[in-house]
Write a protein that holds these residues in place. Structure first.
Motif, short mmCIF file in Angstrom:
data_model
loop_
_atom_site.label_atom_id
_atom_site.label_comp_id
_atom_site.label_asym_id
_atom_site.label_seq_id
_atom_site.Cartn_x
_atom_site.Cartn_y
_atom_site.Cartn_z
N GLU A 309 -21.18 -0.18 -14.54
CA GLU A 309 -20.56 -0.28 -15.86
C GLU A 309 -19.38 -1.24 -15.89
O GLU A 309 -18.34 -0.97 -16.47
CB GLU A 309 -20.16 1.12 -16.36
CG GLU A 309 -21.37 2.04 -16.49
CD GLU A 309 -21.03 3.49 -16.71
OE1 GLU A 309 -19.90 3.91 -16.33
OE2 GLU A 309 -21.88 4.22 -17.23
N GLY A 310 -19.57 -2.39 -15.23
CA GLY A 310 -18.61 -3.47 -15.37
C GLY A 310 -17.77 -3.79 -14.16
O GLY A 310 -17.00 -4.75 -14.20
N PRO A 320 -16.48 -0.44 -19.22
CA PRO A 320 -17.73 0.32 -19.35
C PRO A 320 -18.30 0.32 -20.76
O PRO A 320 -19.52 0.20 -20.95
CB PRO A 320 -17.32 1.73 -18.91
CG PRO A 320 -16.17 1.52 -17.98
CD PRO A 320 -15.43 0.34 -18.53
N GLU A 321 -17.43 0.43 -21.76
CA GLU A 321 -17.93 0.48 -23.13
C GLU A 321 -18.56 -0.85 -23.56
O GLU A 321 -19.46 -0.88 -24.40
CB GLU A 321 -16.82 0.87 -24.11
CG GLU A 321 -15.56 0.03 -24.01
CD GLU A 321 -14.53 0.63 -23.07
OE1 GLU A 321 -13.33 0.33 -23.26
OE2 GLU A 321 -14.92 1.36 -22.14
N THR A 322 -18.13 -1.95 -22.95
CA THR A 322 -18.72 -3.25 -23.27
C THR A 322 -20.11 -3.36 -22.66
O THR A 322 -21.05 -3.86 -23.31
CB THR A 322 -17.81 -4.39 -22.76
OG1 THR A 322 -16.52 -4.24 -23.34
CG2 THR A 322 -18.39 -5.74 -23.15
N VAL A 323 -20.26 -2.91 -21.43
CA VAL A 323 -21.59 -2.92 -20.80
C VAL A 323 -22.54 -2.03 -21.59
O VAL A 323 -23.70 -2.39 -21.82
CB VAL A 323 -21.50 -2.47 -19.33
CG1 VAL A 323 -22.90 -2.36 -18.72
CG2 VAL A 323 -20.64 -3.44 -18.53
N LYS A 324 -22.04 -0.86 -22.04
CA LYS A 324 -22.88 0.03 -22.84
C LYS A 324 -23.31 -0.66 -24.13
O LYS A 324 -24.47 -0.54 -24.56
CB LYS A 324 -22.12 1.32 -23.15
CG LYS A 324 -22.95 2.36 -23.89
CD LYS A 324 -24.08 2.88 -23.02
CE LYS A 324 -24.99 3.81 -23.80
NZ LYS A 324 -26.10 4.32 -22.97
N LEU A 325 -22.41 -1.37 -24.75
CA LEU A 325 -22.74 -2.11 -25.97
C LEU A 325 -23.81 -3.16 -25.70
O LEU A 325 -24.77 -3.30 -26.46
CB LEU A 325 -21.47 -2.78 -26.51
CG LEU A 325 -21.61 -3.67 -27.75
CD1 LEU A 325 -22.08 -2.86 -28.95
CD2 LEU A 325 -20.29 -4.38 -28.05
N MET A 326 -23.68 -3.88 -24.61
CA MET A 326 -24.66 -4.91 -24.25
C MET A 326 -26.02 -4.30 -23.98
O MET A 326 -27.06 -4.93 -24.24
CB MET A 326 -24.18 -5.68 -23.02
CG MET A 326 -22.91 -6.49 -23.24
SD MET A 326 -22.32 -7.26 -21.70
CE MET A 326 -23.56 -8.55 -21.46
N ALA A 327 -26.03 -3.08 -23.45
CA ALA A 327 -27.28 -2.42 -23.07
C ALA A 327 -27.82 -1.52 -24.18
O ALA A 327 -28.69 -0.69 -23.93
CB ALA A 327 -27.07 -1.61 -21.80
#
Length: 423
Positions: A309-310, A320-327
């Protein structure tokens, strides 16, 4: 922007527990996907493709729960020179460049430099007042109409901008004549030429794979004020220790550079000589959509950063929230025209990744786990991130045309086992 990221983080923590800090507890051996029997199955699968003569060589690396659980390299990187495929072999990754570019772009998002729904023209006036191609008049002159809305940054991250593709159509011929992706262009020259072309459809109406990620690289350069190649090096590649992921291969490393082969028929391979020079000279165009070479271990560092997660080994690339957004799937159900994306299985598309939204509907589909995100490359390379099982996989092969032999499906089936459609 920091407020946006914090809000996403709160939502993520409430509804997606995996977004919280990386787990340190190790699962019992029996809970691993890649067991000894699975290793044997993967070995046999990859060997069968080499033995058939349909690929020259192949290598694969899998990590699960922070452990290396599989590696093998079989066949040849260069048949004529009897050069074996090895762990350190350098390959052309083509579109597996795209997620790296998206990661570079999202570092600027985290810095508050833009919002995803900002008009692209806010930062790049080259793409202002776009027109859409709707046909030709009796004299052969293109008929154009104003775009319904501006292209947004979200559009260029999910391939819904409307940029046309090369091809044997009137609009495709205009693309060829404009030659925006000529490697002698700079990214700015590329953008200037692309901005003068009409769009193939109104922004947001369809998913069409094309030069969107090249525009992302241009946008990184424009917003940061730093040449794209330098920015991605400093903010992604060097931070992860990906020193062998490059646009240019220095002379001392070229003995590890794999040849690319074209499959002419069953068991018939012909060495490709066209693309090789792309990486032996320094060209002005550093595309965001392709152009990098890499090694198994280098690309695995990138994949492991995403499953964590980043971050990787205390180095933070994204939150982590950016990786979640990308995924997270960014395609609305109303976007029904999706080019070749349905061939990937039950997937949507996030920010530079395909995102698996449902289990395989039948045994003929590509295998995988809901929540997985992944992408591949024109030379039949593949990687995926499986957050559910904390598993990352990288598969390297150098084969044109793109995976006409079912290698990806066979590899996935070897990892996860036969597809069950009863879930």
């Amino acid at each position: 922007m920091k407020t946006n990221v914090l809000l996403i983080g709160l939502i993520c923590g409430l509804f997606f527990p995996s977004c919280k800090e990386t787990k340190t507890e190790k699962a019992p051996k029996e809970d691993f996907i890649v067991t000894d029997s699975v290793t044997q199955r993967i070995d046999a699968t990859l060997k069968s493709f080499v033995d058939s003569g349909n690929i020259a060589g192949v290598s694969a690396l899998i990590f699960e729960k922070d452990k290396e659980v599989y590696f093998n390299a079989l066949g040849h990187a260069n048949i004529a020179e009897n050069q074996p495929m090895e762990r350190s072999t350098i390959v052309q990754i083509y579109s597996m460049t795209k997620p790296i570019t998206g990661t570079a772009l999202m570092t600027l998002y985290e810095d508050g430099k833009f919002d995803l729904d900002d008009p692209l023209e806010k930062y790049a006036p080259e793409f202002a007042n776009m027109k859409v191609y709707v046909g030709e008049d009796a004299s052969g002159k293109p008929i154009l109409e104003d775009a319904n809305r501006p292209i947004t940054i979200r559009d260029i991250t999910r391939h819904t901008a409307g940029f046309p593709r090369s091809g044997n159509t009137p609009l495709g011929k205009m693309v060829d004549e404009t030659d925006a992706l000529n490697r002698n262009n700079t990214l700015t020259q590329m953008a200037e030429k692309m901005g003068k072309l009409p769009l193939q459809f109104h922004p947001g109406e369809e998913w069409l794979y094309g030069p969107c990620v090249d525009v992302q690289a241009f946008l990184v350069e424009r917003i940061s004020g730093v040449p794209y190649q330098q920015y991605v090096r400093e903010h992604v590649l060097d931070k992860l220790g990906m020193t062998e992921t490059r646009y240019f291969i220095p002379e001392g490393d070229r003995d590890r550079f794999a040849s690319l082969y074209r499959r002419k028929g069953e068991g018939e391979l012909e060495r490709d000589t066209i693309t090789y020079s792309n990486y032996l000279e320094k060209w002005p165009l550093t595309r965001g959509g392709s152009g990098l070479t890499s090694t198994l271990d280098d690309y695995m560092k990138f994949a492991r950063m995403l499953v964590h997660e980043g971050s990787l080994d205390s180095v933070q690339i994204l939150q982590p929230e950016t990786v979640k957004l990308m995924a997270t799937n960014q395609l609305a159900d109303s976007i029904t025209e999706r080019h070749f994306l349905p061939s990937k299985g039950q997937v949507g598309f996030g920010i530079d990744f395909a995102v698996r939204t449902a289990p395989p509907a039948n045994a003929e589909e590509n295998n995988g786990v809901v929540g997985e995100f992944f992408w591949d490359g024109a030379a039949s390379t593949l990687f995926w991130v499986d957050p559910v099982n904390e598993l990352t996989a990288v598969l390297f092969v150098q084969l044109f045309p793109y995976d006409g032999i079912g290698l990806h499906k066979s590899f996935r089936d070897a990892v996860y086992g036969p597809i069950s459609t009863n879930n």
